[in-house]
Write an enzyme that holds these catalytic residues in place. Structure first.
Site, PDB file in Angstrom:
ATOM      1  N   GLU A 352       0.834  -1.213   0.000  1.00 26.39           N
ATOM      2  CA  GLU A 352       0.000   0.000   0.000  1.00 26.39           C
ATOM      3  C   GLU A 352       0.865   1.259   0.000  1.00 26.39           C
ATOM      4  OE1 GLU A 352      -3.074  -2.360  -0.423  1.00 26.39           O
ATOM      5  OE2 GLU A 352      -3.071  -0.180  -0.594  1.00 26.39           O
ATOM      6  N   HIS A 481     -12.282  -8.205  -5.719  1.00 24.52           N
ATOM      7  CA  HIS A 481     -12.132  -7.433  -6.950  1.00 24.52           C
ATOM      8  C   HIS A 481     -13.279  -7.628  -7.932  1.00 24.52           C
ATOM      9  CE1 HIS A 481      -8.303  -7.619  -4.974  1.00 24.52           C
ATOM     10  NE2 HIS A 481      -7.865  -6.628  -5.696  1.00 24.52           N
TER      11      HIS A 481
HETATM   12  O1  LIG Z   1      -5.942  -6.224  -3.649  1.00 26.47           O
HETATM   13  C1  LIG Z   1      -4.799  -6.162  -3.246  1.00 26.47           C
HETATM   14  C2  LIG Z   1      -4.323  -4.966  -2.429  1.00 26.47           C
HETATM   15  C3  LIG Z   1      -5.302  -3.799  -2.594  1.00 26.47           C
HETATM   16  C4  LIG Z   1      -4.807  -2.697  -3.606  1.00 26.47           C
HETATM   17  O2  LIG Z   1      -3.748  -1.986  -3.024  1.00 26.47           O
HETATM   18  O3  LIG Z   1      -4.317  -3.292  -4.792  1.00 26.47           O
HETATM   19  C5  LIG Z   1      -5.978  -1.732  -3.930  1.00 26.47           C
HETATM   20  C6  LIG Z   1      -7.209  -2.452  -4.508  1.00 26.47           C
HETATM   21  C7  LIG Z   1      -8.287  -1.447  -4.754  1.00 26.47           C
HETATM   22  C8  LIG Z   1      -8.472  -0.893  -6.039  1.00 26.47           C
HETATM   23  C9  LIG Z   1      -9.478   0.056  -6.263  1.00 26.47           C
HETATM   24  C10 LIG Z   1     -10.301   0.477  -5.205  1.00 26.47           C
HETATM   25  C11 LIG Z   1     -10.087  -0.065  -3.923  1.00 26.47           C
HETATM   26  C12 LIG Z   1      -9.082  -1.012  -3.698  1.00 26.47           C
HETATM   27  N1  LIG Z   1      -5.480  -0.771  -4.919  1.00 26.47           N
HETATM   28  C13 LIG Z   1      -5.263   0.512  -4.552  1.00 26.47           C
HETATM   29  O4  LIG Z   1      -5.486   0.957  -3.448  1.00 26.47           O
HETATM   30  C14 LIG Z   1      -4.759   1.401  -5.638  1.00 26.47           C
HETATM   31  C15 LIG Z   1      -4.667   2.778  -5.421  1.00 26.47           C
HETATM   32  C16 LIG Z   1      -4.199   3.612  -6.425  1.00 26.47           C
HETATM   33  C17 LIG Z   1      -3.800   3.093  -7.652  1.00 26.47           C
HETATM   34  C18 LIG Z   1      -3.898   1.722  -7.863  1.00 26.47           C
HETATM   35  C19 LIG Z   1      -4.381   0.881  -6.858  1.00 26.47           C
HETATM   36  N2  LIG Z   1      -3.866  -7.137  -3.474  1.00 26.47           N
HETATM   37  C20 LIG Z   1      -4.223  -8.317  -4.252  1.00 26.47           C
HETATM   38  C21 LIG Z   1      -3.055  -9.260  -4.565  1.00 26.47           C
HETATM   39  C22 LIG Z   1      -1.720  -8.817  -4.185  1.00 26.47           C
HETATM   40  C23 LIG Z   1      -0.784  -8.310  -5.027  1.00 26.47           C
HETATM   41  N3  LIG Z   1       0.376  -8.023  -4.343  1.00 26.47           N
HETATM   42  C24 LIG Z   1       0.201  -8.331  -3.053  1.00 26.47           C
HETATM   43  C25 LIG Z   1       1.057  -8.224  -1.980  1.00 26.47           C
HETATM   44  C26 LIG Z   1       0.596  -8.569  -0.718  1.00 26.47           C
HETATM   45  C27 LIG Z   1      -0.728  -9.006  -0.575  1.00 26.47           C
HETATM   46  C28 LIG Z   1      -1.597  -9.136  -1.670  1.00 26.47           C
HETATM   47  C29 LIG Z   1      -1.118  -8.792  -2.897  1.00 26.47           C
HETATM   48  C30 LIG Z   1      -5.222  -9.167  -3.421  1.00 26.47           C
HETATM   49  O5  LIG Z   1      -5.312  -8.953  -2.219  1.00 26.47           O
HETATM   50  O6  LIG Z   1      -5.857 -10.032  -4.067  1.00 26.47           O
HETATM   51 ZN   LIG Z   2      -2.354  -2.506  -4.898  1.00 26.14          ZN
END
Ligand SMILES: O=C(CCC(O)(O)[C@H](Cc1ccccc1)NC(=O)c1ccccc1)N[C@@H](Cc1c[nH]c2ccccc12)C(=O)O
Ligand SMILES: [Zn+2]
Length: 601
Positions: A352, A481
């Site tokens: 994050e 997602h």
């Molecule tokens: O979903 C996430 C972390 C959340 C996020 O940081 O990617 C988040 C998802 C999100 C997108 C849109 C709205 C709300 C949440 N993305 C962001 O916060 C974000 C912010 C700005 C730009 C791009 C992404 N990780 C994935 C898989 C993953 C990839 N790398 C990792 C490392 C550690 C743990 C998990 C993961 C999961 O949990 O399945």
């Molecule tokens: Zn992310």
């Protein structure tokens, strides 16, 4: 002409200022809802989304008036902004369709984020939530039936409840895509990758990585067979999905204790040390910030510490799935994460924080360029630092390990622990949007959604559901997602390119030398290297102002995603797994004649 260029600059600047102001307002209402799910916040968010869509439509109509002119500009920086601002997005929908679309997404995400299930051991208590309760059970329980209960009930209370929402959502999403000139929403999601060979490139990457995954799968299946018995985990069959330490079998790191190759060597899961040293979520975020600062990158602004939510607030519903927020005002940046004191969450903290570091590095660009070079780059930043943090050498430095054993067996233990989160993720990271692209394109029809999902889960991951599934289920809806309407191929891209970034930074940090066996890629820790940090910062500052192959080239010298780097990182483990599976006569791959999913006739 000079005059045209001057007018274009002024026009874009005006839209940029207004667009950022509108973005701040809309983001604030979205934050309020995500961090405190109430009817009031839901209404405010819905109203703000419609208002923001009106602004986007007005801006887009004014940009359209420049058609035929902006293409003649000589400055590529200006032309690229016009190119990006020529795509309107879902705001192209008629107001009532957009309202329905937004409400469906909010409703699906609310069902997911507020779902609770009953306790297996105490069926009258029905308030177990995904974070922290169910993730803890999947991480720690070794009770086959308890795991099956949690796995099944979670899907019952999420996927099943949003299946019909998703049907309407897909139709409206495709309507919006067509209004933007795309065939379906899947094509619109691929637009930021600016490549017409992108899907083929992904398939090629998976072909190169699948052999390593199959070796790891065979090894883990043997270890699980030893633990749960041949009845549950057969020699040649797929692995039951609920035994892998994670609700979606996307990260097998939490069954490391069952799979560790050399048990007499020190464990690398430093969760106990974090707890015994009194780590708090705040300490975890400060540790991550110190790493970014040690690389000469930007520290978090005061507002970040003031407004972020880094522990689960009690007594209210919220979206616990971690996220990073850019409020479009070069001032307010936040993370919302229901952090627990575990090694896994320390990695997620870095993930994050990587998003926020990217926000900080490109904050002075025009809004049209305040994005990752492609969405996979945004997902990779934090994970790159986490690759260094995860090394025993770094954990020793920060006092979470009190000794580093530098011998081949300890090396294999370390590489296996990394593979259980990095290699096992690859088929999962690929299949989510393989499924969604087919749903958007209509290749997978509604009455085949769930069984098409299990076809992919079986074919790519070699897993099976613990209980037979049907089309009354909607298992994709049990993963954030899908209800959250967040594309997923970005994570697959990230898991490939993060190793290319890591290698480039390790060379700059003098931590990796292909000719020096004492400096293999997996032992590299870039911490405190300003050469590495400056190189990373130079790429992050580009935002999406350059096409991603150019951004990649600036950092790594190559313009293509390249699976050979992640394979180089894991090479010692790949050789060891092949020998170990050979020695045990393990069947590589999987087969079954079971019906995993029944599509009702
Ligand atoms: O979903 C996430 C972390 C959340 C996020 O940081 O990617 C988040 C998802 C999100 C997108 C849109 C709205 C709300 C949440 N993305 C962001 O916060 C974000 C912010 C700005 C730009 C791009 C992404 N990780 C994935 C898989 C993953 C990839 N790398 C990792 C490392 C550690 C743990 C998990 C993961 C999961 O949990 O399945
Ligand atoms: Zn992310």
């Amino acid at each position: 002409s000079e005059q045209l260029e001057e007018d274009a600059r002024n026009f874009l600047h005006e839209l940029d200022v207004k667009g950022s102001e509108e973005c701040t307002v809309a983001t604030m209402t979205s934050w309020n809802y995500a961090s405190d799910i109430t009817e009031k916040h839901k209404k405010e968010k819905a109203a703000a989304e419609l208002k923001y869509a009106e602004w986007e439509k007005e801006a887009w109509e004014r940009v359209r008036k420049w058609n035929g002119k902006w293409e003649t500009l000589s400055d590529p920086y200006l032309k690229r902004q016009f190119k990006f601002m020529s795509i309107l997005g879902t705001a192209a929908l008629p107001k009532h369709d957009l309202e329905k679309y937004n409400n469906l997404v909010t409703e699906m995400s609310t069902v997911y984020s507020t779902a609770k299930i009953c306790d297996y051991k105490n069926p009258r208590s029905c308030k177990l939530e995904l974070e922290p309760d169910l993730t803890k059970i999947l991480r720690t329980s070794r009770d086959y039936d308890e795991l099956e209960h949690v796995w099944k009930m979670w899907r019952y209370n999420t996927g099943r409840r949003i299946r019909d929402h998703y049907k309407l959502f897909v139709r409206l999403a495709n309507k919006a895509a067509k209004l933007n000139g795309f065939d379906n929403m899947g094509d619109m999601w691929l637009y930021p990758y600016e490549s017409d060979t992108f899907r083929d490139d992904l398939a090629e990457l998976w072909q190169q990585l699948n052999p390593l995954y199959q070796q790891l799968h065979a090894y883990v299946r043997r270890k699980l067979r030893q633990k749960y018995g041949e009845h549950y985990v057969t020699r040649r069959g797929p692995i039951p999905a609920h035994l892998l330490g994670n609700m979606w079998a996307q990260n097998w790191g939490h069954i490391y204790d069952l799979a560790i190759p050399f048990p007499h060597k020190a464990s690398l899961d430093v969760t106990p040390q974090m707890v015994s040293k009194g780590y708090t979520p705040r300490r975890m975020f400060e540790l991550s910030e110190e790493f970014f600062v040690s690389l000469n990158l930007t520290r978090m602004p005061p507002e970040f510490w003031q407004h972020s939510i880094i522990e689960k607030p009690q007594g209210r519903d919220l979206v616990c799935h971690a996220s990073a927020w850019d409020f479009c005002n070069a001032k307010d940046f936040r993370i919302k994460q229901c952090t627990e004191v575990t090694m896994n969450d320390l990695i997620t903290v870095h993930h994050e924080m990587g998003h926020v570091e990217y926000f900080l590095q490109y904050q002075n660009l025009p809004k049209a360029f305040r994005d990752g070079a492609n969405p996979g780059f945004h997902e990779a930043v934090g994970d790159v630092l986490a690759l260094s943090v995860s090394t025993p050498k770094h954990l020793l430095k920060i006092g979470l390990l009190n000794e580093v054993q530098d011998d081949p067996e300890a090396d294999i233990n370390f590489l296996l622990s990394m593979a259980l989160s990095k290699i096992t993720f690859l088929p999962f990271g690929y299949l989510i949007d393989l499924w969604r692209w087919d749903v958007f394109s209509g290749k997978t029809l509604e009455n085949d959604w769930n069984c098409a999902w299990w076809d992919l889960r079986y074919k790519l991951q070699g897993i099976k559901p613990p209980v037979q599934r049907s089309e009354y289920d909607f298992d994709p809806g049990a993963k954030y997602h899908i209800p959250g309407n967040t594309p997923y191929i970005r994570y697959f891209v990230s898991f490939v390119v993060q190793f290319q970034f890591h290698k480039a930074l390790c060379i700059k940090a003098g931590e990796y030398d292909p000719l020096d066996p004492s400096k293999p890629l997996h032992k590299c820790d870039i911490d405190h290297s300003t050469e590495a940090g400056n190189a990373l910062g130079d790429m992050l500052q580009l935002g999406s102002s350059k096409e991603w192959p150019e951004a990649l080239e600036i950092l790594t010298g190559t313009r293509k995603m390249d699976a050979s780097v992640i394979r180089e990182y894991f090479k010692p483990l790949e050789l060891w797994l092949a020998k170990d599976n050979e020695r045990h006569g393990e069947f590589i791959g999987w087969e079954t004649d079971e019906i995993l999913c029944t599509s009702e006739v």
